[in-house]
Design an enzyme around this catalytic site. Structure first.
Site, PDB file in Angstrom:
ATOM      1  N   ASP A 224     -21.709  36.996  55.977  1.00  0.00           N
ATOM      2  CA  ASP A 224     -21.456  37.734  57.232  1.00  0.00           C
ATOM      3  C   ASP A 224     -20.369  37.067  58.073  1.00  0.00           C
ATOM      4  OD1 ASP A 224     -22.832  35.457  58.066  1.00  0.00           O
ATOM      5  OD2 ASP A 224     -24.524  36.540  58.954  1.00  0.00           O
ATOM      6  N   GLU A 225     -20.126  35.758  57.818  1.00  0.00           N
ATOM      7  CA  GLU A 225     -19.153  35.028  58.654  1.00  0.00           C
ATOM      8  C   GLU A 225     -17.737  35.573  58.514  1.00  0.00           C
ATOM      9  OE1 GLU A 225     -19.279  30.976  59.262  1.00  0.00           O
ATOM     10  OE2 GLU A 225     -21.440  30.785  59.017  1.00  0.00           O
TER      11      GLU A 225
ATOM     12  N   TYR B  77     -14.481  27.367  56.996  1.00  0.00           N
ATOM     13  CA  TYR B  77     -15.356  27.852  55.919  1.00  0.00           C
ATOM     14  C   TYR B  77     -15.280  29.379  55.846  1.00  0.00           C
ATOM     15  CZ  TYR B  77     -19.677  29.872  54.076  1.00  0.00           C
ATOM     16  OH  TYR B  77     -20.578  30.674  53.403  1.00  0.00           O
TER      17      TYR B  77
HETATM   18  N1  LIG Z   1     -26.928  29.793  52.701  1.00  0.00           N
HETATM   19  C1  LIG Z   1     -26.555  30.870  53.366  1.00  0.00           C
HETATM   20  O1  LIG Z   1     -27.069  31.150  54.432  1.00  0.00           O
HETATM   21  C2  LIG Z   1     -25.511  31.807  52.789  1.00  0.00           C
HETATM   22  C3  LIG Z   1     -25.359  33.074  53.379  1.00  0.00           C
HETATM   23  C4  LIG Z   1     -24.394  33.943  52.863  1.00  0.00           C
HETATM   24  C5  LIG Z   1     -23.600  33.537  51.798  1.00  0.00           C
HETATM   25  N2  LIG Z   1     -23.755  32.294  51.263  1.00  0.00           N
HETATM   26  C6  LIG Z   1     -22.900  31.940  50.112  1.00  0.00           C
HETATM   27  O2  LIG Z   1     -23.763  31.752  48.986  1.00  0.00           O
HETATM   28  C7  LIG Z   1     -23.216  30.761  48.118  1.00  0.00           C
HETATM   29  C8  LIG Z   1     -24.266  29.675  47.851  1.00  0.00           C
HETATM   30  O3  LIG Z   1     -24.660  29.102  49.098  1.00  0.00           O
HETATM   31  P1  LIG Z   1     -25.772  27.955  49.163  1.00  0.00           P
HETATM   32  O4  LIG Z   1     -26.324  27.976  50.527  1.00  0.00           O
HETATM   33  O5  LIG Z   1     -26.639  28.029  47.983  1.00  0.00           O
HETATM   34  O6  LIG Z   1     -24.814  26.679  49.043  1.00  0.00           O
HETATM   35  P2  LIG Z   1     -25.036  25.254  48.354  1.00  0.00           P
HETATM   36  O7  LIG Z   1     -24.044  24.368  49.026  1.00  0.00           O
HETATM   37  O8  LIG Z   1     -26.472  24.872  48.340  1.00  0.00           O
HETATM   38  O9  LIG Z   1     -24.609  25.516  46.828  1.00  0.00           O
HETATM   39  C9  LIG Z   1     -23.278  25.690  46.433  1.00  0.00           C
HETATM   40  C10 LIG Z   1     -23.136  25.147  45.007  1.00  0.00           C
HETATM   41  O10 LIG Z   1     -21.774  25.369  44.598  1.00  0.00           O
HETATM   42  C11 LIG Z   1     -21.367  24.241  43.838  1.00  0.00           C
HETATM   43  N3  LIG Z   1     -19.908  24.098  43.876  1.00  0.00           N
HETATM   44  C12 LIG Z   1     -19.114  23.949  44.968  1.00  0.00           C
HETATM   45  N4  LIG Z   1     -17.839  23.779  44.591  1.00  0.00           N
HETATM   46  C13 LIG Z   1     -17.828  23.825  43.236  1.00  0.00           C
HETATM   47  C14 LIG Z   1     -16.807  23.677  42.261  1.00  0.00           C
HETATM   48  N5  LIG Z   1     -15.537  23.412  42.605  1.00  0.00           N
HETATM   49  N6  LIG Z   1     -17.129  23.797  40.946  1.00  0.00           N
HETATM   50  C15 LIG Z   1     -18.427  24.038  40.579  1.00  0.00           C
HETATM   51  N7  LIG Z   1     -19.437  24.156  41.459  1.00  0.00           N
HETATM   52  C16 LIG Z   1     -19.133  24.045  42.776  1.00  0.00           C
HETATM   53  C17 LIG Z   1     -22.047  23.063  44.512  1.00  0.00           C
HETATM   54  O11 LIG Z   1     -22.124  21.918  43.656  1.00  0.00           O
HETATM   55  C18 LIG Z   1     -23.398  23.638  44.890  1.00  0.00           C
HETATM   56  O12 LIG Z   1     -24.356  23.381  43.888  1.00  0.00           O
HETATM   57  C19 LIG Z   1     -21.950  30.237  48.787  1.00  0.00           C
HETATM   58  O13 LIG Z   1     -20.850  30.925  48.224  1.00  0.00           O
HETATM   59  C20 LIG Z   1     -22.124  30.640  50.246  1.00  0.00           C
HETATM   60  O14 LIG Z   1     -20.867  30.857  50.859  1.00  0.00           O
HETATM   61  C21 LIG Z   1     -24.691  31.419  51.740  1.00  0.00           C
HETATM   62  O1  LIG Z   2     -27.885  20.338  63.549  1.00  0.00           O
HETATM   63  C1  LIG Z   2     -27.583  21.530  63.788  1.00  0.00           C
HETATM   64  C2  LIG Z   2     -27.106  22.406  62.788  1.00  0.00           C
HETATM   65  C3  LIG Z   2     -26.775  23.695  63.160  1.00  0.00           C
HETATM   66  N1  LIG Z   2     -26.895  24.114  64.439  1.00  0.00           N
HETATM   67  C4  LIG Z   2     -26.504  25.497  64.814  1.00  0.00           C
HETATM   68  O2  LIG Z   2     -27.358  26.379  64.123  1.00  0.00           O
HETATM   69  C5  LIG Z   2     -26.668  27.571  63.758  1.00  0.00           C
HETATM   70  C6  LIG Z   2     -26.831  27.740  62.247  1.00  0.00           C
HETATM   71  O3  LIG Z   2     -26.154  26.673  61.610  1.00  0.00           O
HETATM   72  P1  LIG Z   2     -26.302  26.372  60.044  1.00  0.00           P
HETATM   73  O4  LIG Z   2     -27.749  26.273  59.694  1.00  0.00           O
HETATM   74  O5  LIG Z   2     -25.389  25.233  59.702  1.00  0.00           O
HETATM   75  O6  LIG Z   2     -25.794  27.743  59.402  1.00  0.00           O
HETATM   76  P2  LIG Z   2     -24.433  28.550  59.656  1.00  0.00           P
HETATM   77  O7  LIG Z   2     -23.367  27.699  60.196  1.00  0.00           O
HETATM   78  O8  LIG Z   2     -24.783  29.780  60.432  1.00  0.00           O
HETATM   79  O9  LIG Z   2     -24.030  28.936  58.170  1.00  0.00           O
HETATM   80  C7  LIG Z   2     -25.029  29.379  57.206  1.00  0.00           C
HETATM   81  O10 LIG Z   2     -25.099  30.772  57.215  1.00  0.00           O
HETATM   82  C8  LIG Z   2     -23.887  31.436  56.828  1.00  0.00           C
HETATM   83  C9  LIG Z   2     -24.175  32.926  56.929  1.00  0.00           C
HETATM   84  O11 LIG Z   2     -24.184  33.280  58.274  1.00  0.00           O
HETATM   85  C10 LIG Z   2     -23.481  31.010  55.411  1.00  0.00           C
HETATM   86  O12 LIG Z   2     -22.275  31.645  55.071  1.00  0.00           O
HETATM   87  C11 LIG Z   2     -23.317  29.477  55.371  1.00  0.00           C
HETATM   88  O13 LIG Z   2     -23.011  29.057  54.038  1.00  0.00           O
HETATM   89  C12 LIG Z   2     -24.630  28.854  55.814  1.00  0.00           C
HETATM   90  O14 LIG Z   2     -24.516  27.437  55.874  1.00  0.00           O
HETATM   91  C13 LIG Z   2     -25.211  27.375  64.182  1.00  0.00           C
HETATM   92  O15 LIG Z   2     -24.964  28.067  65.387  1.00  0.00           O
HETATM   93  C14 LIG Z   2     -25.081  25.876  64.405  1.00  0.00           C
HETATM   94  O16 LIG Z   2     -24.129  25.540  65.402  1.00  0.00           O
HETATM   95  C15 LIG Z   2     -27.399  23.272  65.420  1.00  0.00           C
HETATM   96  O17 LIG Z   2     -27.546  23.650  66.582  1.00  0.00           O
HETATM   97  N2  LIG Z   2     -27.743  21.998  65.060  1.00  0.00           N
END
Ligand SMILES: NC(=O)c1ccc[n+]([C@@H]2O[C@H](COP(=O)([O-])OP(=O)(O)OC[C@H]3O[C@@H](n4cnc5c(N)ncnc54)[C@H](O)[C@@H]3O)[C@@H](O)[C@H]2O)c1
Ligand SMILES: O=c1ccn([C@@H]2O[C@H](COP(=O)(O)OP(=O)(O)O[C@H]3O[C@H](CO)[C@@H](O)[C@H](O)[C@H]3O)[C@@H](O)[C@H]2O)c(=O)[nH]1
Length: 365
Positions: free
Chosen positions: A149-150, A173
């Site tokens: 969503d970012e 990011y």
């Molecule tokens: N966590 C969220 O809230 C969220 C929400 C929306 C989208 N996403 C997207 O979902 C995906 C997974 O997110 P996550 O929270 O599981 O992240 P995560 O950081 O836990 O996992 C990402 C994985 O990608 C691997 N990776 C990174 N660079 C790499 C490279 N060059 N080669 C091979 N592997 C590599 C890392 O080793 C890691 O295991 C990401 O693309 C993120 O942008 C996450």
């Molecule tokens: O120690 C902390 C860490 C985070 N935050 C705040 O909490 C919110 C959420 O932060 P975080 O949990 O780091 O998530 P996001 O930055 O919203 O990003 C997450 O959610 C995104 C989807 O919205 C994904 O794309 C990203 O990979 C995932 O890390 C943000 O406003 C931060 O500023 C704090 O206040 N204190």
């Protein structure tokens, strides 16, 4: 590595040792025993516990793990997907690989942009070369890219981003993810690559790295319990700025049912020769209605945690939090319109309250 035709389909899941990717593999490897899954991951800091993350699938006959950096080891990737196709037979790619932490991206923007874009583009390029060499695969091949969503930037109070809303990222990011989405889109138009993208709200659940707000809060509460003296919390929960930024939270299991549905639909579309080519690459927002500002979320987690551990004792939540310097830019609110995926039959099932309580219970086991 399987070299036989014993499996119906061969699927490559990249970034599969991380938080969401490892849950995705748990889900797909057991749901589709007739498919073979290869996970590729460089095992960065977020998947340092990869053995634990992948413990349910390591050893399963339809699962293989390969440690590889998708950016720096392009030749090996191309060899695997294109040259070794007769053995590997990959016809589906699900790309999770990315650096995922917004806070880290402010410190290292060039690395984030390079890594996140090239992870996807190297996979796209191999897909293009594969389909050039084996054109008949156009009726089978799918490329599912996981976005966020970012990419839409922040939304006003009553606004919800639609799939065709403008991309307005505000941090390195998010910009790396938005740029990647545009590159994915360009492969659809330029090379007729059957791509589909999912853009999701904040996903939470077991295995998420402690740097993110939900696990950081629960982890610090556990550290507090381990203190000898419970009068003062030594390592407080950090709240960026005033804690007013809002996020919508989606449980990782709900995300997976959405992914499965979108992937199934895409597999059906590419194999149905009569399906007209869509006017653009398919995008699905995967959202939630569980919206909270950061301060209220932390307060809620504290309340759930203490209710479980000390049901009769009263705690003042504010003694557990410290307000620290805000991010360089902190999007005020993310919100998605997810009518499109609702129309194909998906709805989130796990409320934030349920998800948080289960997460807290898990950490006590
Ligand atoms: N966590 C969220 O809230 C969220 C929400 C929306 C989208 N996403 C997207 O979902 C995906 C997974 O997110 P996550 O929270 O599981 O992240 P995560 O950081 O836990 O996992 C990402 C994985 O990608 C691997 N990776 C990174 N660079 C790499 C490279 N060059 N080669 C091979 N592997 C590599 C890392 O080793 C890691 O295991 C990401 O693309 C993120 O942008 C996450
Ligand atoms: O120690 C902390 C860490 C985070 N935050 C705040 O909490 C919110 C959420 O932060 P975080 O949990 O780091 O998530 P996001 O930055 O919203 O990003 C997450 O959610 C995104 C989807 O919205 C994904 O794309 C990203 O990979 C995932 O890390 C943000 O406003 C931060 O500023 C704090 O206040 N204190």
């Amino acid at each position: 590595m399987t070299t036989s035709d014993e499996y119906e389909q061969h699927v490559l899941v990249t970034g599969g040792a991380g938080f969401i990717g490892s849950h995705c593999l748990d889900f797909l490897v057991s749901k589709y025993p007739q498919y073979h899954f290869t996970c590729m991951d460089s095992l960065n800091y977020a998947s340092e516990n990869s053995k634990k993350h992948l413990q349910n699938v390591l050893g399963k006959p339809n699962f293989t793990f390969i440690k590889i950096d998708l950016v720096t080891e392009y030749s090996a990737l191309e060899k695997f997907i294109v040259d070794d196709f007769p053995n590997t037979q990959i016809t589906h790619i699900i790309n999770f690989a990315a650096e995922s932490c917004v806070d880290r991206s402010f410190q290292n923007p060039i690395f984030f942009v390079k890594n996140n874009i090239l992870c996807a583009q190297h996979l796209l390029e191999c897909s293009r070369l594969l389909l050039d060499r084996y054109p008949h695969l156009h009726r089978e091949f799918t490329f599912l890219h996981i976005s966020t969503d970012e990419v839409y930037g922040e939304q006003g109070v009553h606004e919800n981003a639609k799939e065709n809303s403008a991309l307005r990222p505000t941090n390195p990011y998010a910009a790396s993810k938005a740029a990647t989405d545009l590159i994915v889109q360009s492969y659809y138009y330029s090379y007729n690559l059957p791509v589909v993208m999912i853009r999701a709200n904040n996903i939470y659940g077991p295995r998420q790295h402690n740097e993110k707000l939900v696990p950081m809060t629960i982890n610090k509460l556990h550290l507090f319990l381990q203190q000898k003296n419970h009068d003062v919390m030594l390592d407080k929960i950090t709240i960026h700025g005033d804690g007013s930024q809002k996020r919508k939270y989606l449980h990782v299991y709900d995300f997976l049912t959405a992914l499965d549905l979108v992937w199934k639909k895409q597999r059906k579309n590419v194999s149905a020769s009569s399906t007209p080519r869509p006017a653009g690459p398919q995008v699905f927002n995967v959202g939630s209605d569980d919206e909270l500002d950061n301060y209220s979320l932390v307060k809620h987690i504290c309340n759930c945690f203490f209710k479980k551990k000390f049901p009769s004792r009263k705690f003042d939540d504010s003694q557990f939090m410290v307000f620290v310097k805000n991010r360089n830019y902190n999007d005020a609110r993310y919100s998605l319109n997810y009518d499109k995926i609702k129309q194909i039959g998906w709805m989130p099932q796990i409320s934030l309250d349920q998800g948080i309580n289960e997460l807290i219970n898990d950490t006590f086991e």
